[in-house]
Write a protein that holds these residues in place. Structure first.
Motif, PDB file in Angstrom:
ATOM      1  N   GLN A 142       0.829  -1.203   0.000  1.00 55.72           N
ATOM      2  CA  GLN A 142       0.000   0.000   0.000  1.00 55.72           C
ATOM      3  C   GLN A 142       0.864   1.253   0.000  1.00 55.72           C
ATOM      4  O   GLN A 142       1.915   1.297   0.642  1.00 55.72           O
ATOM      5  CB  GLN A 142      -0.895   0.028   1.247  1.00 55.72           C
ATOM      6  CG  GLN A 142      -1.926  -1.082   1.280  1.00 55.72           C
ATOM      7  CD  GLN A 142      -2.948  -0.953   0.169  1.00 55.72           C
ATOM      8  OE1 GLN A 142      -3.427   0.136  -0.117  1.00 55.72           O
ATOM      9  NE2 GLN A 142      -3.266  -2.065  -0.473  1.00 55.72           N
ATOM     10  N   PRO A 143       0.439   2.294  -0.714  1.00 56.80           N
ATOM     11  CA  PRO A 143       1.123   3.592  -0.585  1.00 56.80           C
ATOM     12  C   PRO A 143       1.043   4.073   0.860  1.00 56.80           C
ATOM     13  O   PRO A 143       0.089   3.757   1.579  1.00 56.80           O
ATOM     14  CB  PRO A 143       0.328   4.518  -1.516  1.00 56.80           C
ATOM     15  CG  PRO A 143      -0.435   3.608  -2.417  1.00 56.80           C
ATOM     16  CD  PRO A 143      -0.688   2.353  -1.649  1.00 56.80           C
TER      17      PRO A 143
ATOM     18  N   ARG B  80      -2.090   9.076   0.569  1.00 56.84           N
ATOM     19  CA  ARG B  80      -2.722   9.551  -0.659  1.00 56.84           C
ATOM     20  C   ARG B  80      -2.668  11.070  -0.648  1.00 56.84           C
ATOM     21  O   ARG B  80      -3.208  11.706   0.260  1.00 56.84           O
ATOM     22  CB  ARG B  80      -4.179   9.089  -0.727  1.00 56.84           C
ATOM     23  CG  ARG B  80      -4.325   7.585  -0.909  1.00 56.84           C
ATOM     24  CD  ARG B  80      -3.916   7.157  -2.285  1.00 56.84           C
ATOM     25  NE  ARG B  80      -4.063   5.712  -2.467  1.00 56.84           N
ATOM     26  CZ  ARG B  80      -3.680   5.079  -3.552  1.00 56.84           C
ATOM     27  NH1 ARG B  80      -3.119   5.746  -4.536  1.00 56.84           N
ATOM     28  NH2 ARG B  80      -3.840   3.777  -3.654  1.00 56.84           N
TER      29      ARG B  80
ATOM     30  N   ARG C 219       3.760  12.471  -6.497  1.00 57.49           N
ATOM     31  CA  ARG C 219       3.413  11.053  -6.631  1.00 57.49           C
ATOM     32  C   ARG C 219       3.447  10.613  -8.095  1.00 57.49           C
ATOM     33  O   ARG C 219       3.973   9.551  -8.432  1.00 57.49           O
ATOM     34  CB  ARG C 219       2.027  10.790  -6.038  1.00 57.49           C
ATOM     35  CG  ARG C 219       1.645   9.309  -5.990  1.00 57.49           C
ATOM     36  CD  ARG C 219       0.264   9.133  -5.395  1.00 57.49           C
ATOM     37  NE  ARG C 219      -0.769   9.469  -6.353  1.00 57.49           N
ATOM     38  CZ  ARG C 219      -1.327   8.586  -7.188  1.00 57.49           C
ATOM     39  NH1 ARG C 219      -0.948   7.331  -7.173  1.00 57.49           N
ATOM     40  NH2 ARG C 219      -2.273   8.969  -8.022  1.00 57.49           N
TER      41      ARG C 219
ATOM     42  N   LEU D 111       5.791   7.729  -9.970  1.00 55.76           N
ATOM     43  CA  LEU D 111       5.266   6.643 -10.800  1.00 55.76           C
ATOM     44  C   LEU D 111       5.846   6.690 -12.212  1.00 55.76           C
ATOM     45  O   LEU D 111       6.192   5.649 -12.783  1.00 55.76           O
ATOM     46  CB  LEU D 111       3.741   6.715 -10.847  1.00 55.76           C
ATOM     47  CG  LEU D 111       3.020   6.392  -9.539  1.00 55.76           C
ATOM     48  CD1 LEU D 111       1.522   6.652  -9.676  1.00 55.76           C
ATOM     49  CD2 LEU D 111       3.272   4.954  -9.106  1.00 55.76           C
TER      50      LEU D 111
ATOM     51  N   TYR E 141       5.747   5.848  -0.679  1.00 56.16           N
ATOM     52  CA  TYR E 141       5.726   4.403  -0.866  1.00 56.16           C
ATOM     53  C   TYR E 141       6.755   3.737   0.037  1.00 56.16           C
ATOM     54  O   TYR E 141       7.899   4.205   0.119  1.00 56.16           O
ATOM     55  CB  TYR E 141       6.046   4.048  -2.330  1.00 56.16           C
ATOM     56  CG  TYR E 141       5.025   4.589  -3.302  1.00 56.16           C
ATOM     57  CD1 TYR E 141       3.828   3.916  -3.525  1.00 56.16           C
ATOM     58  CD2 TYR E 141       5.256   5.779  -3.995  1.00 56.16           C
ATOM     59  CE1 TYR E 141       2.880   4.421  -4.413  1.00 56.16           C
ATOM     60  CE2 TYR E 141       4.317   6.278  -4.879  1.00 56.16           C
ATOM     61  CZ  TYR E 141       3.128   5.594  -5.080  1.00 56.16           C
ATOM     62  OH  TYR E 141       2.198   6.091  -5.949  1.00 56.16           O
TER      63      TYR E 141
ATOM     64  N   SER F 100       3.093  -2.282  -7.761  1.00 54.20           N
ATOM     65  CA  SER F 100       1.685  -2.650  -7.620  1.00 54.20           C
ATOM     66  C   SER F 100       0.776  -1.509  -8.069  1.00 54.20           C
ATOM     67  O   SER F 100      -0.226  -1.726  -8.759  1.00 54.20           O
ATOM     68  CB  SER F 100       1.392  -3.018  -6.158  1.00 54.20           C
ATOM     69  OG  SER F 100       0.046  -3.399  -5.998  1.00 54.20           O
ATOM     70  N   GLU F 101       1.138  -0.280  -7.721  1.00 49.24           N
ATOM     71  CA  GLU F 101       0.324   0.863  -8.140  1.00 49.24           C
ATOM     72  C   GLU F 101       0.392   1.082  -9.655  1.00 49.24           C
ATOM     73  O   GLU F 101      -0.597   1.474 -10.286  1.00 49.24           O
ATOM     74  CB  GLU F 101       0.755   2.136  -7.410  1.00 49.24           C
ATOM     75  CG  GLU F 101      -0.098   3.326  -7.763  1.00 49.24           C
ATOM     76  CD  GLU F 101      -0.533   4.131  -6.542  1.00 49.24           C
ATOM     77  OE1 GLU F 101      -0.895   5.298  -6.734  1.00 49.24           O
ATOM     78  OE2 GLU F 101      -0.515   3.605  -5.422  1.00 49.24           O
TER      79      GLU F 101
ATOM     80  N   ARG G 278      -2.799   1.139 -12.118  1.00 45.84           N
ATOM     81  CA  ARG G 278      -3.019   2.218 -13.084  1.00 45.84           C
ATOM     82  C   ARG G 278      -3.219   1.655 -14.488  1.00 45.84           C
ATOM     83  O   ARG G 278      -4.066   2.131 -15.249  1.00 45.84           O
ATOM     84  CB  ARG G 278      -1.827   3.190 -13.047  1.00 45.84           C
ATOM     85  CG  ARG G 278      -2.046   4.464 -13.857  1.00 45.84           C
ATOM     86  CD  ARG G 278      -1.016   5.523 -13.542  1.00 45.84           C
ATOM     87  NE  ARG G 278       0.303   5.184 -14.037  1.00 45.84           N
ATOM     88  CZ  ARG G 278       1.331   6.025 -14.068  1.00 45.84           C
ATOM     89  NH1 ARG G 278       1.187   7.267 -13.623  1.00 45.84           N
ATOM     90  NH2 ARG G 278       2.499   5.662 -14.533  1.00 45.84           N
TER      91      ARG G 278
END
Length: 201
Positions: A9-10, A13, A23, A27, A62, A70-71, A75
């Protein structure tokens, strides 16, 4: 939530525009790093360097590279779901071509990154649930299409729908992300022809 789930999990948020931009930079940098260096060498230090932020700043968002990967996969699924199925209009071949082309286009941007996502991204419960939801919606659409289109001759539309969705996803994943490039136009033609013959004979 299990310890493994929390690991993916991040940390937070973002609520402010500046934090959200950071963020997104992480990514984007991670996508570049994983595509260029692979999973093992795609370290958080490399990602932070590529994003031009400190490693401490990265860890505010992260906890590790698995959470980032995972994110990225989440996405990717969001983009695929947003593209959505095409309206069931036209000949069966035209509809199948639209489906196949949409999946191909969703995987052509960065095949190296796609290979890392498919083969090495950790599967959190959230991610598994999203994959299941995505597949169920695709199957439901195709099942309805097969049950109503006059050209379809296959009798077991439930099995056929699941076969069609899985075949397109898995074959596109496998060949578009392969280290040796494939002629995408030829690939599309052959896959559309294969599926059309299966459904109409």
């Amino acid at each position: 939530m299990t310890a493994d789930s929390r690991r993916l999990q991040p940390r937070k948020r973002p609520r402010q525009v500046r934090a959200e931009l950071t963020r997104q930079r992480i990514l984007t940098a991670a996508a570049h790093v994983f595509a260029e260096h692979g999973y093992a060498a795609g370290t958080t230090n490399r990602i932070a360097e590529q994003a031009r932020i400190s490693i401490g700043s990265l860890y505010q968002y992260y906890p590790n590279k698995d959470a980032i990967l995972s994110e990225l996969l989440l996405r990717h699924l969001d983009v695929a779901a947003a593209s959505g199925p095409l309206p069931p209009e036209g000949s069966l071949e035209e509809i199948i071509r639209g489906q196949v082309r949409a999946v191909i286009e969703n995987h052509r941007d960065d095949p190296q990154l796609l290979r890392v996502l498919i083969e090495q991204a950790p599967r959190s419960p959230e991610l598994l649930a999203k994959i299941d939801q995505y597949e169920r919606s695709r199957v439901a659409y195709v099942r309805e299409l097969l049950g109503s289109h006059p050209e379809v001759r296959v009798e077991d539309t439930e099995t056929a729908a699941r076969l069609m969705v899985s075949t397109v996803e898995l074959v596109v994943h496998k060949l578009v992300a392969a280290p040796d490039p494939i002629d995408v136009g030829r690939f599309e033609e052959e896959l559309v022809a294969m599926l059309t013959r299966y459904l109409t004979q």
